[in-house]
Design a protein around this motif. Structure first.
Motif, mmCIF file in Angstrom:
data_model
loop_
_atom_site.group_PDB
_atom_site.id
_atom_site.type_symbol
_atom_site.label_atom_id
_atom_site.label_comp_id
_atom_site.label_asym_id
_atom_site.label_seq_id
_atom_site.Cartn_x
_atom_site.Cartn_y
_atom_site.Cartn_z
ATOM 1 N N ALA A 1 0.831 -1.208 0.000
ATOM 2 C CA ALA A 1 0.000 0.000 0.000
ATOM 3 C C ALA A 1 0.863 1.254 0.000
ATOM 4 N N ALA A 2 1.929 1.242 0.797
ATOM 5 C CA ALA A 2 2.831 2.398 0.836
ATOM 6 C C ALA A 2 3.520 2.577 -0.503
ATOM 7 N N TRP A 3 3.911 1.469 -1.120
ATOM 8 C CA TRP A 3 4.564 1.560 -2.420
ATOM 9 C C TRP A 3 3.603 2.089 -3.479
ATOM 10 N N GLU A 4 2.365 1.598 -3.489
ATOM 11 C CA GLU A 4 1.390 2.041 -4.479
ATOM 12 C C GLU A 4 1.031 3.508 -4.283
ATOM 13 N N GLN A 5 0.969 3.964 -3.040
ATOM 14 C CA GLN A 5 0.644 5.360 -2.782
ATOM 15 C C GLN A 5 1.787 6.267 -3.238
ATOM 16 N N GLY A 6 3.010 5.870 -3.031
ATOM 17 C CA GLY A 6 4.158 6.682 -3.446
ATOM 18 C C GLY A 6 4.476 6.559 -4.910
ATOM 19 N N GLY A 7 3.909 5.600 -5.600
ATOM 20 C CA GLY A 7 4.237 5.355 -7.002
ATOM 21 C C GLY A 7 3.289 6.011 -7.979
ATOM 22 N N THR A 8 2.659 7.111 -7.598
ATOM 23 C CA THR A 8 1.735 7.766 -8.519
ATOM 24 C C THR A 8 2.503 8.497 -9.604
ATOM 25 N N THR A 9 1.802 8.868 -10.643
ATOM 26 C CA THR A 9 2.409 9.578 -11.763
ATOM 27 C C THR A 9 2.286 11.075 -11.563
ATOM 28 N N LEU A 10 2.783 11.841 -12.536
ATOM 29 C CA LEU A 10 2.622 13.286 -12.497
ATOM 30 C C LEU A 10 1.189 13.706 -12.793
ATOM 31 N N PHE A 11 0.382 12.803 -13.332
ATOM 32 C CA PHE A 11 -1.002 13.098 -13.665
ATOM 33 C C PHE A 11 -1.953 12.174 -12.917
ATOM 34 N N PRO A 12 -2.042 12.301 -11.591
ATOM 35 C CA PRO A 12 -2.978 11.446 -10.867
ATOM 36 C C PRO A 12 -4.415 11.828 -11.198
ATOM 37 N N ALA A 13 -5.314 10.864 -11.075
ATOM 38 C CA ALA A 13 -6.705 11.090 -11.458
ATOM 39 C C ALA A 13 -7.354 12.193 -10.635
ATOM 40 N N ALA A 14 -7.005 12.327 -9.385
ATOM 41 C CA ALA A 14 -7.619 13.333 -8.525
ATOM 42 C C ALA A 14 -7.209 14.745 -8.917
ATOM 43 N N ARG A 15 -6.091 14.898 -9.559
ATOM 44 C CA ARG A 15 -5.594 16.223 -9.931
ATOM 45 C C ARG A 15 -5.687 16.492 -11.432
ATOM 46 N N LEU A 16 -6.500 15.748 -12.099
ATOM 47 C CA LEU A 16 -6.591 15.869 -13.547
ATOM 48 C C LEU A 16 -7.105 17.254 -13.968
ATOM 49 N N ALA A 17 -8.108 17.773 -13.271
ATOM 50 C CA ALA A 17 -8.638 19.100 -13.613
ATOM 51 C C ALA A 17 -7.578 20.183 -13.405
ATOM 52 N N ASP A 18 -6.778 20.041 -12.357
ATOM 53 C CA ASP A 18 -5.694 20.991 -12.113
ATOM 54 C C ASP A 18 -4.683 20.956 -13.243
ATOM 55 N N ARG A 19 -4.309 19.776 -13.672
ATOM 56 C CA ARG A 19 -3.324 19.641 -14.743
ATOM 57 C C ARG A 19 -3.870 20.176 -16.061
ATOM 58 N N ILE A 20 -5.134 19.870 -16.345
ATOM 59 C CA ILE A 20 -5.733 20.328 -17.605
ATOM 60 C C ILE A 20 -5.815 21.845 -17.630
ATOM 61 N N SER A 21 -6.286 22.447 -16.538
ATOM 62 C CA SER A 21 -6.392 23.912 -16.514
ATOM 63 C C SER A 21 -5.012 24.560 -16.593
ATOM 64 N N THR A 22 -4.014 23.963 -15.958
ATOM 65 C CA THR A 22 -2.655 24.502 -16.038
ATOM 66 C C THR A 22 -2.133 24.443 -17.465
ATOM 67 N N VAL A 23 -2.291 23.308 -18.116
ATOM 68 C CA VAL A 23 -1.804 23.146 -19.488
ATOM 69 C C VAL A 23 -2.530 24.099 -20.435
ATOM 70 N N LEU A 24 -3.843 24.257 -20.258
ATOM 71 C CA LEU A 24 -4.590 25.169 -21.125
ATOM 72 C C LEU A 24 -4.147 26.617 -20.931
ATOM 73 N N LEU A 25 -3.955 27.038 -19.685
ATOM 74 C CA LEU A 25 -3.494 28.404 -19.438
ATOM 75 C C LEU A 25 -2.094 28.631 -20.008
ATOM 76 N N LEU A 26 -1.216 27.638 -19.852
ATOM 77 C CA LEU A 26 0.130 27.765 -20.423
ATOM 78 C C LEU A 26 0.081 27.808 -21.947
ATOM 79 N N ALA A 27 -0.784 27.004 -22.548
ATOM 80 C CA ALA A 27 -0.914 26.998 -24.006
ATOM 81 C C ALA A 27 -1.481 28.323 -24.508
#
Length: 156
Positions: free
Chosen positions: A24-50
């Motif tokens: 469980a500790a390994w799976e929690q620490g092994g997330t990517t740069l685009f976790p599902a919970a932060r998808l809206a944050d990443r999308i809005s950031t990328v759109l504003l940068l674009a």
């Protein structure tokens, strides 16, 4: 992070010897740069940068065309100084470019630290608009001073 570096346990070559808590500790620490919970944050950031990048590119194209057309009839006898035109365009394009690069670096840093980054892109976007507006005002003041001096001399 690999299975050979499971937190809280000895190095292991496969997940078969790991406990459920270690997994469980390994799976929690092994997330990517685009976790599902932060998808809206990443999308809005990328759109504003674009949008900021597109705005900078359009400003550069418009600035080059404006400088070429403004300095085509610019000569010393008319009291024209092409440096102010170049300065206004440099403030607009250069300022928004530098702010864009800094915004990208800070947003990626926030992603790596798994922090929210939309506000960084929003502040960068607003600052880029401010630089473009400032550069446009400098350019416009140069155009106004040129037309004002030539129209006063030709009115008599």
């Amino acid at each position: 992070m690999t299975w050979s570096n499971v937190p809280g346990g000895p190095p292991q070559s496969s997940p078969s010897g790991a406990t459920d808590a270690q997994r469980a500790a390994w799976e929690q620490g092994g997330t990517t740069l685009f976790p599902a919970a932060r998808l809206a944050d990443r999308i809005s950031t990328v759109l504003l940068l674009a949008f900021g990048a597109v705005m900078t590119i359009v400003t550069a194209i418009v600035g080059v065309i404006a400088v070429i057309s403004a300095t085509a009839t610019c000569d010393a006898s008319a009291g024209c100084s092409p440096g102010t035109y170049f300065g206004g365009t440099a403030i607009a394009v250069g300022g928004s470019f530098v702010i864009g690069v800094a915004t990208v670096v800070l947003a990626i840093g926030a992603w790596i630290r798994r922090r929210s980054s939309w506000w960084i892109a929003a502040v960068g976007f607003v600052l880029a608009i401010a630089c473009i507006t400032w550069g446009g005002a400098v350019f416009a003041s140069a155009a106004d001073s040129e037309t004002g001096s030539s129209s006063v001399g030709s009115t008599a």
